[in-house]
Design an enzyme around this catalytic site. Structure first.
Site, short mmCIF file in Angstrom:
data_model
loop_
_atom_site.label_atom_id
_atom_site.label_comp_id
_atom_site.label_asym_id
_atom_site.label_seq_id
_atom_site.Cartn_x
_atom_site.Cartn_y
_atom_site.Cartn_z
N ASN A 192 -2.10 6.27 11.25
CA ASN A 192 -2.87 5.45 10.29
C ASN A 192 -2.99 6.13 8.93
N TYR A 248 2.22 -7.09 16.49
CA TYR A 248 2.67 -6.23 15.38
C TYR A 248 3.52 -5.07 15.91
N ASP A 286 10.31 -6.91 -3.25
CA ASP A 286 9.08 -7.30 -2.56
C ASP A 286 8.86 -8.80 -2.72
N LYS A 287 8.37 -9.42 -1.65
CA LYS A 287 8.09 -10.87 -1.69
C LYS A 287 6.77 -11.18 -2.37
N SER A 339 6.85 -6.07 17.26
CA SER A 339 7.84 -6.39 16.22
C SER A 339 8.38 -5.11 15.57
N LYS A 340 7.51 -4.11 15.38
CA LYS A 340 7.99 -2.85 14.79
C LYS A 340 8.88 -2.10 15.79
N ILE A 380 -17.61 -3.34 13.43
CA ILE A 380 -16.97 -2.34 14.30
C ILE A 380 -16.59 -3.04 15.60
N PHE A 416 0.83 -1.21 0.00
CA PHE A 416 0.00 0.00 0.00
C PHE A 416 0.87 1.27 0.00
N ILE A 446 13.01 -10.67 2.40
CA ILE A 446 14.04 -10.05 3.25
C ILE A 446 14.47 -10.96 4.41
N ASP A 482 -14.52 -7.14 20.48
CA ASP A 482 -13.40 -6.21 20.40
C ASP A 482 -12.11 -6.95 20.06
N THR A 492 5.88 2.99 12.70
CA THR A 492 4.50 3.31 13.04
C THR A 492 4.38 4.00 14.41
N ASP A 493 3.30 4.73 14.60
CA ASP A 493 3.05 5.33 15.92
C ASP A 493 2.65 4.27 16.96
N GLU A 494 2.32 3.05 16.48
CA GLU A 494 1.84 2.02 17.42
C GLU A 494 2.93 1.58 18.39
P1 NAD Z 1 1.35 -3.56 3.28
O1 NAD Z 1 1.01 -4.78 4.09
O2 NAD Z 1 0.31 -2.98 2.38
O3 NAD Z 1 2.64 -3.85 2.38
C1 NAD Z 1 3.74 -4.56 2.84
C2 NAD Z 1 4.58 -5.00 1.65
O4 NAD Z 1 5.71 -5.71 2.14
C3 NAD Z 1 3.83 -5.94 0.71
O5 NAD Z 1 4.03 -5.56 -0.63
C4 NAD Z 1 4.45 -7.30 0.97
O6 NAD Z 1 4.46 -8.16 -0.16
C5 NAD Z 1 5.88 -6.91 1.38
N1 NAD Z 1 6.51 -7.92 2.23
C6 NAD Z 1 5.98 -8.52 3.32
N2 NAD Z 1 6.84 -9.43 3.82
C7 NAD Z 1 7.96 -9.37 3.04
C8 NAD Z 1 9.20 -10.05 3.07
N3 NAD Z 1 9.46 -10.99 3.99
N4 NAD Z 1 10.13 -9.74 2.13
C9 NAD Z 1 9.87 -8.79 1.19
N5 NAD Z 1 8.71 -8.15 1.10
C10 NAD Z 1 7.76 -8.41 2.03
O7 NAD Z 1 1.86 -2.50 4.36
P2 NAD Z 1 1.73 -0.92 4.37
O8 NAD Z 1 0.47 -0.56 5.06
O9 NAD Z 1 2.00 -0.39 3.02
O10 NAD Z 1 2.92 -0.54 5.35
C11 NAD Z 1 4.23 -0.32 4.85
C12 NAD Z 1 5.15 0.04 6.00
O11 NAD Z 1 4.67 1.21 6.66
C13 NAD Z 1 5.21 -1.04 7.09
O12 NAD Z 1 6.54 -1.12 7.56
C14 NAD Z 1 4.28 -0.54 8.19
O13 NAD Z 1 4.69 -1.01 9.45
C15 NAD Z 1 4.48 0.96 8.04
N6 NAD Z 1 3.33 1.79 8.46
C16 NAD Z 1 2.08 1.54 7.99
C17 NAD Z 1 1.02 2.38 8.35
C18 NAD Z 1 -0.38 2.17 7.82
O14 NAD Z 1 -1.33 2.87 8.23
N7 NAD Z 1 -0.63 1.26 6.87
C19 NAD Z 1 1.25 3.45 9.22
C20 NAD Z 1 2.55 3.66 9.71
C21 NAD Z 1 3.58 2.83 9.31
O1 TDX Z 2 -12.89 -4.71 10.89
C1 TDX Z 2 -12.38 -3.85 11.63
N1 TDX Z 2 -13.15 -3.20 12.56
C2 TDX Z 2 -12.66 -2.27 13.42
O2 TDX Z 2 -13.38 -1.72 14.26
C3 TDX Z 2 -10.99 -3.51 11.54
C4 TDX Z 2 -10.09 -4.19 10.53
C5 TDX Z 2 -10.50 -2.54 12.39
N2 TDX Z 2 -11.29 -1.96 13.32
C6 TDX Z 2 -10.73 -0.92 14.22
C7 TDX Z 2 -9.42 -1.29 14.89
C8 TDX Z 2 -8.70 0.05 14.98
O3 TDX Z 2 -9.11 0.74 16.14
O4 TDX Z 2 -10.43 0.20 13.39
C9 TDX Z 2 -9.20 0.82 13.74
C10 TDX Z 2 -8.23 0.77 12.58
O5 TDX Z 2 -7.90 -0.60 12.39
P1 TDX Z 2 -6.88 -1.06 11.23
O6 TDX Z 2 -7.35 -0.51 9.94
O7 TDX Z 2 -6.69 -2.53 11.36
O8 TDX Z 2 -5.56 -0.24 11.62
P2 TDX Z 2 -4.68 -0.22 12.97
O9 TDX Z 2 -4.87 -1.45 13.75
O10 TDX Z 2 -4.99 1.09 13.66
O11 TDX Z 2 -3.20 -0.19 12.35
C11 TDX Z 2 -2.90 0.57 11.15
O12 TDX Z 2 -2.27 1.80 11.46
C12 TDX Z 2 -0.95 1.76 11.94
C13 TDX Z 2 -2.02 -0.25 10.20
O13 TDX Z 2 -2.64 -1.48 9.91
C14 TDX Z 2 -0.64 -0.45 10.78
O14 TDX Z 2 0.19 -1.14 9.85
C15 TDX Z 2 -0.04 0.91 11.08
O15 TDX Z 2 1.21 0.75 11.68
#
Ligand code: NAD
Ligand code: TDX
Length: 350
Positions: free
Chosen positions: A185, A156, A33-34, A159-160, A212, A11, A60, A286, A131-133
């Protein structure tokens, strides 16, 4: 400048690859990318034939492969996004998150360190996207700053947090030039429909329940994905090595309010009578260890490097819905296979 971007088929990674390939024609961008369930080369179909772009499929976690790749390519910098990213999956399968997020990151750090030492400092930067998590959860007030203590709760975020610590350790111990950003997010095009917003867009479109968790009172701080990619660009080029930046949109919403707004936007876009989509809202069990509230203070990034978010949430959400409605083929392809079983049937069971 030859830059390795990991996770570029995911993404956020796909938006970062697109921005760097289009904005910097003189850079050579290699996307590693894998292609897990979350990685999709269709996310990059508009730039796949550009002269300054190349895709390499690989894992990786495979240390030998990573070492050989760095030796052959002699990258000048890494922007590391590859990760397992979904909190719910980390609750059912934590080890996968340790392998990719921790071991995978350390494999990249080892390969970068070797290049940095051997190539007379031609290796310039290891940029770790986090991430902020990692900061845990907030109560009703306060915000995460760059000095907030780490307190991860989910597998998650644990690990981050671990990967962040390793990046800092390589900077402090081996002087590897590194920066970290911690973002809130993201939402926008190419978001896999397991996460709250794209899952609910898919379900509204298909008249399915909107799950939800709990009472929907948890708060997240939403940022449009292109604004995150823009911040990564600014930090990559301007930040001092060893620094950390928080990225966020000052845009806090309870989950239930996000979904009510989405229902309203999609009533209009799908020509359904007002209030139709809200009837799909279903409160379910939840999430275990569900963090209550995230809120990012990004003033350091705004003041030091002049970045600020460009889009208001309502506008960004509208753009996002338009994108999903216009990209039916993409949505079909990522929700084929066992998607229905994994993401749809589980809610009925709760
Ligand atoms: P995503 O899950 O959409 O994409 C992850 C990508 O990594 C995928 O293309 C997947 O194929 C690849 N991948 C997974 N395992 C792999 C491996 N072992 N080797 C090589 N490639 C691999 O994730 P995203 O939401 O795009 O997040 C990207 C980065 O940003 C992550 O590090 C995540 O922790 C961080 N991040 C995400 C958010 C969010 O809201 N989505 C917010 C803050 C930080
Ligand atoms: O079906 C759902 N219903 C629901 O209530 C899902 C999937 C989530 N939720 C809630 C959980 C969270 O409070 O919505 C909020 C957002 O959930 P997610 O979209 O799963 O995101 P979150 O868990 O906050 O984490 C995301 O933001 C930080 C990304 O997935 C992470 O990769 C990033 O680091």
């Amino acid at each position: 400048m030859k830059i390795l971007i990991t996770g570029g088929a995911g993404f956020i990674g796909s938006h970062v690859v697109r921005l760097f390939v289009n904005k910097y024609p003189n850079y050579e961008i290699v996307n590693l990318d894998k292609l897990t369930y979350a990685g999709n080369l269709a996310n990059l179909s508009d730039i796949e034939n550009k002269a300054n772009y190349r895709f390499v499929k690989g894992d990786i976690v495979d240390a030998e492969f990573i070492s050989a790749l760095f030796e052959a390519e002699k990258f000048n910098a890494v922007v590391h996004l590859a990760a397992e990213s979904h909190v719910d999956r980390s609750i059912t399968n934590p080890l996968e998150f340790v392998y990719t997020n921790v071991i995978g990151t350390v494999n990249l750090l080892n390969a970068a360190k070797k290049l940095y030492t051997a190539e007379n400092n031609a290796f310039k930067l290891f940029y770790h996207v986090s991430t902020d998590e990692v900061y845990g959860t907030l109560g009703e007030t306060g915000m995460f700053t760059e000095t907030t203590a780490y307190d991860p709760h989910s597998p998650y975020s644990a690990s981050k947090a671990s990967s962040d610590h390793f990046v800092r350790a390589y900077h402090d111990t081996y002087k590897l030039p590194a920066v970290i950003s911690n973002c809130s997010n993201n939402y926008g095009p190419f978001h896999f429909p397991e996460k709250l917003i794209p899952l609910c867009i898919y379900n509204i479109k298909n008249n399915k329940p909107l799950p939800i968790y709990g009472k929907g009172e948890n708060i997240r701080d939403w940022l449009f994905v292109e604004d995150h990619a823009g911040a990564i660009d600014v930090i990559f080029h301007k930040a001092k090595t060893g620094s950390t930046y928080n990225i966020g949109g000052h845009n806090e919403w309870t989950n239930i309010d996000v979904i009510r707004l989405l229902c309203k936007i999609m009533d209009q876009k799908l020509n359904r009578p007002a209030g139709t989509n809200e009837k799909l809202i279903t409160f379910v069990k939840d999430r275990a260890g569900h963090d209550l509230r995230y809120a990012i203070d990004s003033s350091k990034l705004q003041q030091d490097l002049g970045w600020k978010p460009s889009l208001q949430f309502e506008e960004g959400l509208g753009k996002t819905v338009d994108w999903y409605l216009a990209n039916e083929e993409w949505l079909q392809s990522v929700t084929s296979g066992n998607y229905q079983k994994y993401y749809q049937e589980q809610y009925v069971q709760r």
